[in-house]
Design an enzyme around this catalytic site. Structure first.
Site, PDB file in Angstrom:
ATOM      1  N   TYR A  35      -4.544  52.866 -36.691  1.00 23.11           N
ATOM      2  CA  TYR A  35      -5.393  53.973 -36.246  1.00 23.11           C
ATOM      3  C   TYR A  35      -5.859  54.814 -37.433  1.00 23.11           C
ATOM      4  CZ  TYR A  35      -6.947  58.275 -34.023  1.00 23.11           C
ATOM      5  OH  TYR A  35      -7.696  59.368 -33.647  1.00 23.11           O
ATOM      6  N   LYS A  82      -9.787  55.416 -38.928  1.00 22.37           N
ATOM      7  CA  LYS A  82     -10.490  56.695 -39.073  1.00 22.37           C
ATOM      8  C   LYS A  82     -10.884  56.947 -40.530  1.00 22.37           C
ATOM      9  CE  LYS A  82     -10.613  57.911 -34.775  1.00 22.37           C
ATOM     10  NZ  LYS A  82     -11.901  57.946 -34.067  1.00 22.37           N
TER      11      LYS A  82
END
Length: 234
Positions: A157, A161
């Site tokens: 994750y 990002k």
């Protein structure tokens, strides 16, 4: 002339609230969602239009762009909000299958949607692209041992990002001498389904800085990475 916006992943949570706040300002905010039943329900609740949009389906993304062109002729605001997360534990336990799944939505999906919508955004007198990122994608914050992010190790994750931040900077460079501004926004730790409602901010609070960047005037920044509290380090 009424501005037209597209918000991906807008059937609930932050995306739904972004669409609502834009709609409250007189903007035609299109609810983009892959689940047609939930997307139409959200659109009906908010009194806004809906288009089926699964960011991982290239043909579907192109079909959504064609529909927007036929209905509105242009796009003024694109909010790339759709994203997924799961706890992949320490990097040494992360599988490539997990990483690919997250990158398909959080990274490749943003590229797919942005490229499909860019011809429509170029028709706007002041196009705006807002990528919903996360403080957890900040390398500077990740390596700060005094910051609350230090114990967090979600490789898939967080790296998705971080990649989204570079995507933001890259589009901003290409569009530097155009009226289109491209920025990344961290909404903060918001209570949504994605974190089992364990956040500390409401969706209304999380949506506010996203909407602010979507409504930048001509003197506003581009290639920024911001949150409600101010600028974030890359």
């Amino acid at each position: 002339m009424v501005a037209v916006a597209l918000v991906t992943g807008a059937n609930k949570g932050i995306g739904s609230e972004v669409a609502r706040q834009l709609g409250d300002r007189g903007i035609t905010a299109i609810i983009g969602a892959r689940d047609e039943e939930r997307g139409r329900a959200a659109a009906e609740r908010l009194g806004l239009p809906y288009v089926r949009l699964d960011v991982t389906d290239a043909a579907g993304v192109r079909a959504a762009a064609t529909w927007i062109e036929q209905e509105y002729g242009r796009l003024d605001i694109l909010v790339n909000n759709a994203g997924i997360i799961f706890d992949d534990g320490p990097p040494s336990r992360t599988t490539t299958a997990e990483a690919r799944k997250i990158f398909e939505t959080n990274v490749f999906g943003v590229i797919e949607v942005t490229n499909a919508m860019l011809p429509l955004l170029r028709r706007s007198p002041a196009g705006r692209i807002v990528n919903v990122s996360s403080e957890r994608g900040s390398i500077g914050r990740t390596l700060d041992q005094d910051h609350p992010l230090w114990p967090m190790l979600n490789l898939a994750y967080c790296s998705s990002k971080a990649a989204l931040n570079m995507i933001t900077a890259s589009y901003a460079k290409e569009l530097w001498d155009t009226p289109i501004k491209v920025n990344a926004v961290d909404p903060g730790w918001v209570k949504t389904d994605i974190n089992h409602n364990e956040g500390i901010k409401t969706p209304e609070e999380g949506a506010a800085p996203i909407v602010a960047m979507a409504l930048l005037d001509a003197d506003g920044p581009t290639a920024g990475f911001v949150q409600h509290e101010g600028t974030l380090p890359w």
